[in-house]
Design an enzyme around this catalytic site. Structure first.
Site, PDB file in Angstrom:
ATOM      1  N   ARG A  73     -11.378  13.420   1.534  1.00 42.87           N
ATOM      2  CA  ARG A  73     -12.450  12.788   2.216  1.00 42.87           C
ATOM      3  C   ARG A  73     -13.630  12.510   1.429  1.00 42.87           C
ATOM      4  NH1 ARG A  73      -9.270   9.782   5.605  1.00 42.87           N
ATOM      5  NH2 ARG A  73      -7.885  11.049   6.770  1.00 42.87           N
ATOM      6  N   TYR A  99       0.843  -1.078   0.076  1.00 45.64           N
ATOM      7  CA  TYR A  99       0.162  -0.064  -0.158  1.00 45.64           C
ATOM      8  C   TYR A  99       0.922   1.315   0.028  1.00 45.64           C
ATOM      9  CZ  TYR A  99      -3.282   3.667   1.573  1.00 45.64           C
ATOM     10  OH  TYR A  99      -3.999   4.749   1.621  1.00 45.64           O
ATOM     11  N   GLU A 136     -13.843  -0.750   6.114  1.00 42.45           N
ATOM     12  CA  GLU A 136     -13.791   0.415   5.190  1.00 42.45           C
ATOM     13  C   GLU A 136     -15.299   0.533   4.493  1.00 42.45           C
ATOM     14  OE1 GLU A 136      -9.992   1.904   3.554  1.00 42.45           O
ATOM     15  OE2 GLU A 136     -11.307   2.438   1.812  1.00 42.45           O
ATOM     16  N   TYR A 139      -0.997  13.099   6.472  1.00 44.09           N
ATOM     17  CA  TYR A 139      -0.618  12.057   7.524  1.00 44.09           C
ATOM     18  C   TYR A 139       0.939  12.057   7.510  1.00 44.09           C
ATOM     19  CZ  TYR A 139      -4.868   9.190   6.891  1.00 44.09           C
ATOM     20  OH  TYR A 139      -6.253   8.832   6.936  1.00 44.09           O
ATOM     21  N   ARG A 159       1.545   7.154  -6.471  1.00 46.50           N
ATOM     22  CA  ARG A 159       0.631   8.039  -6.752  1.00 46.50           C
ATOM     23  C   ARG A 159       0.903   9.387  -6.303  1.00 46.50           C
ATOM     24  NH1 ARG A 159      -5.184   7.023  -3.495  1.00 46.50           N
ATOM     25  NH2 ARG A 159      -3.588   6.767  -1.906  1.00 46.50           N
TER      26      ARG A 159
HETATM   27  C1  3EB Z   1      -7.867   6.336   5.622  1.00 43.09           C
HETATM   28  O1  3EB Z   1      -8.764   7.168   5.851  1.00 43.09           O
HETATM   29  C2  3EB Z   1      -8.399   4.966   5.342  1.00 43.09           C
HETATM   30  O2  3EB Z   1      -5.205   5.477  -0.441  1.00 43.09           O
HETATM   31  O3  3EB Z   1      -6.799   5.924  -1.706  1.00 43.09           O
HETATM   32  C3  3EB Z   1      -9.369   5.471   2.561  1.00 43.09           C
HETATM   33  C4  3EB Z   1      -9.692   6.144   1.202  1.00 43.09           C
HETATM   34  C5  3EB Z   1      -8.127   4.979   2.770  1.00 43.09           C
HETATM   35  C6  3EB Z   1      -8.735   6.024   0.225  1.00 43.09           C
HETATM   36  C7  3EB Z   1      -6.491   5.569  -0.648  1.00 43.09           C
HETATM   37  C8  3EB Z   1      -6.991   5.036   1.573  1.00 43.09           C
HETATM   38  C9  3EB Z   1      -7.509   5.441   0.401  1.00 43.09           C
HETATM   39  O4  3EB Z   1      -6.641   6.592   5.346  1.00 43.09           O
HETATM   40  C10 3EB Z   1      -7.628   4.474   4.019  1.00 43.09           C
END
Ligand code: 3EB
Length: 334
Positions: A215, A142, A328, A202, A149
């Site tokens: 989001r 991941y 998720e 992050y 990306r």
């Molecule tokens: C998160 O909130 C959970 O890597 O495209 C959610 C939606 C998550 C998209 C992505 C990852 C992705 O981090 C994981």
């Protein structure tokens, strides 16, 4: 006065054995028992994802339109568009390392969007086989994907505040499959959740480059941004940037639902001057990704208490992008 300037995309879940009866199709995304390359031979985009353990638990996400559809292929990316919306898809074959090929495939896709004139990138979906395994260098797959990306977005001058809503989730095979919905003229507003750190911020402990996604995105076909659709990204049991309730799938489901409720609710809408306030009961075409098959009944019970009985909801048994996440969820407010 609400000035209609274009149409909004339309999607629904359809059983795999009812796909013959469709008309006006822009794209068919099969959540099925094997992965394939994008296929434009049907006159629309057809893309198979390995997301079901057998065809019995599979389904198709069908995007429809009442306009004429054109298809094509460029640099391995298959696409279909109708003058308003573009669906395109690509795949990075199974590999010992993903960043470089992900960067190349994403770059091809972003270039295609630019050349076709669909630059309002509303929603991306990414399906990553062996998402929690280590690559040949000991980097989690991941994180390896996130690296490629991030580089592709940066090379195409996508600022963090212009990245689309997304899903990044495990799959059962095929390497990394991805597809995208982009718009030519709709007003597009990226939305963050005030209870969560933006994914693109992050800290580094989650990987060398952060996941680049919003989001949610709000897509509206009117100048005054009324009557739009809300595309909710994959959402998990994360507060701030931290996973909560590791090992407790029920609490994780409830927190993920709370995150979505806040994201679609009145407080967030007011922050973005969107004249809509929604609840979980307004969500439709919902996908619920559950790491352990035996947890699906408990997750389903909780979901049924919050979603509309009329909502389409699909449950998929796949890995989730952090090893401590069990569930998720994503959906669309149409
Ligand atoms: C998160 O909130 C959970 O890597 O495209 C959610 C939606 C998550 C998209 C992505 C990852 C992705 O981090 C994981």
């Amino acid at each position: 006065m609400t000035q209609q300037i274009s149409a909004l995309p339309a999607s629904a879940f359809v059983p795999l054995d009812e796909l013959d009866e469709l008309s006006g199709v822009l794209g068919v995304i099969n959540y099925t028992s094997g992965a394939g390359d994008p296929d434009i031979s049907p006159g629309h985009l057809r893309f198979d994802l390995h997301m079901a353990h057998g065809t019995a638990e599979g389904f198709a996400e069908v995007w429809t339109t009442d306009r004429p559809v054109e298809t094509g292929e460029s640099g391995g990316i298959g696409y279909a568009h109708d003058g308003e919306h573009l669906l395109c898809a690509g795949r990075v074959p199974p590999s010992e390392r993903y960043a470089e090929a992900t960067r190349a495939a994403y770059t091809a896709m972003l270039e295609l969007m630019e050349s076709l004139g669909y630059q309002r990138c509303a929603r991306m979906w990414n399906f990553v086989n062996d998402i929690n395994a280590d690559n040949a260098d000991g980097l989690e797959v991941y994180r390896d994907f996130c690296l490629g990306r991030a580089e592709a977005f940066e090379a195409r001058d996508f600022s963090d505040t212009s990245v689309p809503a997304a899903t990044g989730i495990g799959s059962l095979g095929g390497g990394i499959s991805f597809y995208v919905l982009a718009s030519r003229t709709n007003a597009l507003t990226p939305i963050e959740n005030s209870k969560q750190v933006s994914a693109y911020n992050y800290p580094e402990r989650y990987g060398p480059r952060p996941p680049k996604f919003a989001r949610a995105t709000y897509l509206s076909a009117t100048e005054d941004r009324a009557a739009g659709q809300l595309y909710v990204s994959g959402t998990s049991s994360i507060r701030g940037h931290e996973t909560l309730f590791a090992g407790d799938v029920e609490k994780q489901t409830l927190l993920a639902l709370e995150n979505i409720a806040h994201l679609v609710g009145s407080e967030t809408a007011a922050d973005y001057r969107i004249e809509q306030h929604n609840t979980l009961a307004d969500l439709d075409t919902i996908k619920v990704y559950v790491r352990h098959r035996e947890d699906i009944p408990a997750v389903r019970r909780i979901c049924e208490e919050h979603f509309s009985p009329d909502a389409q909801v699909a449950y998929l048994n796949v890995d989730v992008c952090r090893a401590d996440l069990s569930v998720e969820l994503e959906g669309i407010v149409h």
